[in-house]
Design an enzyme around this catalytic site. Structure first.
Site, mmCIF file in Angstrom:
data_model
loop_
_atom_site.group_PDB
_atom_site.id
_atom_site.type_symbol
_atom_site.label_atom_id
_atom_site.label_comp_id
_atom_site.label_asym_id
_atom_site.label_seq_id
_atom_site.Cartn_x
_atom_site.Cartn_y
_atom_site.Cartn_z
ATOM 1 N N PRO A 32 -0.075 7.294 14.899
ATOM 2 C CA PRO A 32 0.437 6.064 14.279
ATOM 3 C C PRO A 32 0.254 5.980 12.764
ATOM 4 C CG PRO A 32 -1.709 5.658 15.234
ATOM 5 C CD PRO A 32 -1.386 7.097 15.527
ATOM 6 N N GLU A 33 0.002 7.103 12.098
ATOM 7 C CA GLU A 33 -0.341 7.055 10.684
ATOM 8 C C GLU A 33 0.717 6.385 9.804
ATOM 9 O OE1 GLU A 33 -2.781 10.655 12.152
ATOM 10 O OE2 GLU A 33 -1.010 9.514 12.735
ATOM 11 N N THR A 34 2.010 6.528 10.152
ATOM 12 C CA THR A 34 3.039 5.913 9.290
ATOM 13 C C THR A 34 2.906 4.395 9.260
ATOM 14 O OG1 THR A 34 4.615 5.989 11.141
ATOM 15 C CG2 THR A 34 4.746 7.760 9.505
ATOM 16 N N ILE B 117 0.292 2.833 8.630
ATOM 17 C CA ILE B 117 -0.608 2.461 7.528
ATOM 18 C C ILE B 117 -0.260 3.242 6.260
ATOM 19 C CG2 ILE B 117 -2.498 1.763 9.052
ATOM 20 C CD1 ILE B 117 -3.850 4.476 8.383
ATOM 21 N N LEU C 12 0.718 6.513 5.947
ATOM 22 C CA LEU C 12 0.317 7.916 5.905
ATOM 23 C C LEU C 12 1.164 8.720 6.878
ATOM 24 C CD1 LEU C 12 -3.537 7.319 6.005
ATOM 25 C CD2 LEU C 12 -2.224 8.010 3.991
#
Length: 268
Positions: free
Chosen positions: A142-144, A146, A148
């Site tokens: 799920p980095e995108t 936040i 990233l």
């Protein structure tokens, strides 16, 4: 880190030697077994020392509880060993060091996916050699969400997760369920939560009765050939098959086959 079954309140990684299997448990259930520098260092030490333990034939990596296998990097403000900080005194990031260590470990490492796997936890899962997952587990990057994109875990994921699905997971940040992960080959086997350990023991039993020497050489050859061209792989195979055939385990296995009896492996 402890090697006893008696848990300490301050431990972040619990290590237990259960017969021929070393169990490594991330013990941060309240933080969804998130990673920081201390956790990664202790996982690394437990893996590194496993090969020196007499009679140790496999490693199980898991998380405490049933909620999460590993939620990735600990993003709590002030978390020890913040995942995105750069320490210029170190040649490589601590997570990269762990992934390299897992790749080079000669013992099979089995992920016991007891719950959700997110972000850096997916990198940890992909660095293992096999995985048994609880049916309720969700797997995602799920980095995108936040701002990233998965980076240090991407090389390992590219070798396990089909390319188009991986790109979708990385860019949308949306997780997939354990059944889809099984269909994609990200995990080897699924089980209901209450049957997870039975399924894990079933898989371990299929490994532990085989030649320890063949397994060590086989894992080494697998990772080496995966990065070679076909021509290079074939040349490498010619050398390795000769080396393998000269081991005591191979000679014992061939004798036992001819004598119609179970082999008595020596691991040499």
């Amino acid at each position: 880190m402890t090697e006893s079954t008696n848990a300490r309140h301050d431990e972040v990684v619990r290590v237990e030697q259960r017969g021929p299997v070393r169990w490594i448990t991330i013990s941060r259930e309240a933080r969804r077994n998130a990673l920081n520098a201390r956790v990664v260092a202790e996982i690394g030490r437990a893996i590194e020392t496993a090969e020196s333990v007499e009679g140790c034939l496999a490693i199980v990596l898991t998380g405490a509880g049933t909620r999460a296998f590993c939620a990735g990097a600990d993003l709590e403000p002030g978390a020890q060993g913040f995942a995105f900080a750069v320490d210029h005194s170190r040649p490589t990031h601590y997570l990269v060091d762990l992934f390299k260590l897992m790749r080079g470990c000669r013992l099979p490492i089995i992920a016991r996916v007891n719950g959700h796997v997110m972000a850096g936890g997916v990198g940890l899962l992909c660095a293992c050699d096999m995985a048994v997952a609880a049916e309720h587990a969700m797997i995602g990057t799920p980095e995108t969400k936040i701002g990233l994109v998965p980076m240090m875990i991407l090389p390992g994921m590219l070798r396990v997760i089909p390319e188009r699905k991986l790109l979708e997971m990385c860019l949308t940040g949306e997780p997939i369920g354990a059944p889809e992960a099984l269909a994609l080959g990200i995990v080897n086997h699924l089980a209901p939560q209450e049957e997870l350990d039975a399924k894990l023991e079933w898989l371990l039993a299929r490994l532990l009765d085989k030649s320890p020497t063949a397994i060590r050489i086989g894992k080494q050859a697998f990772h080496a050939m995966r990065d070679m061209s076909v021509e290079q792989g074939l040349e490498y195979a010619q050398v390795m098959v000769t080396a393998m055939a000269s081991t005591r385990d191979a000679q014992e296995g061939i004798r036992a086959f001819g004598e119609k009896r179970p082999p008595a492996w020596t691991g040499s």
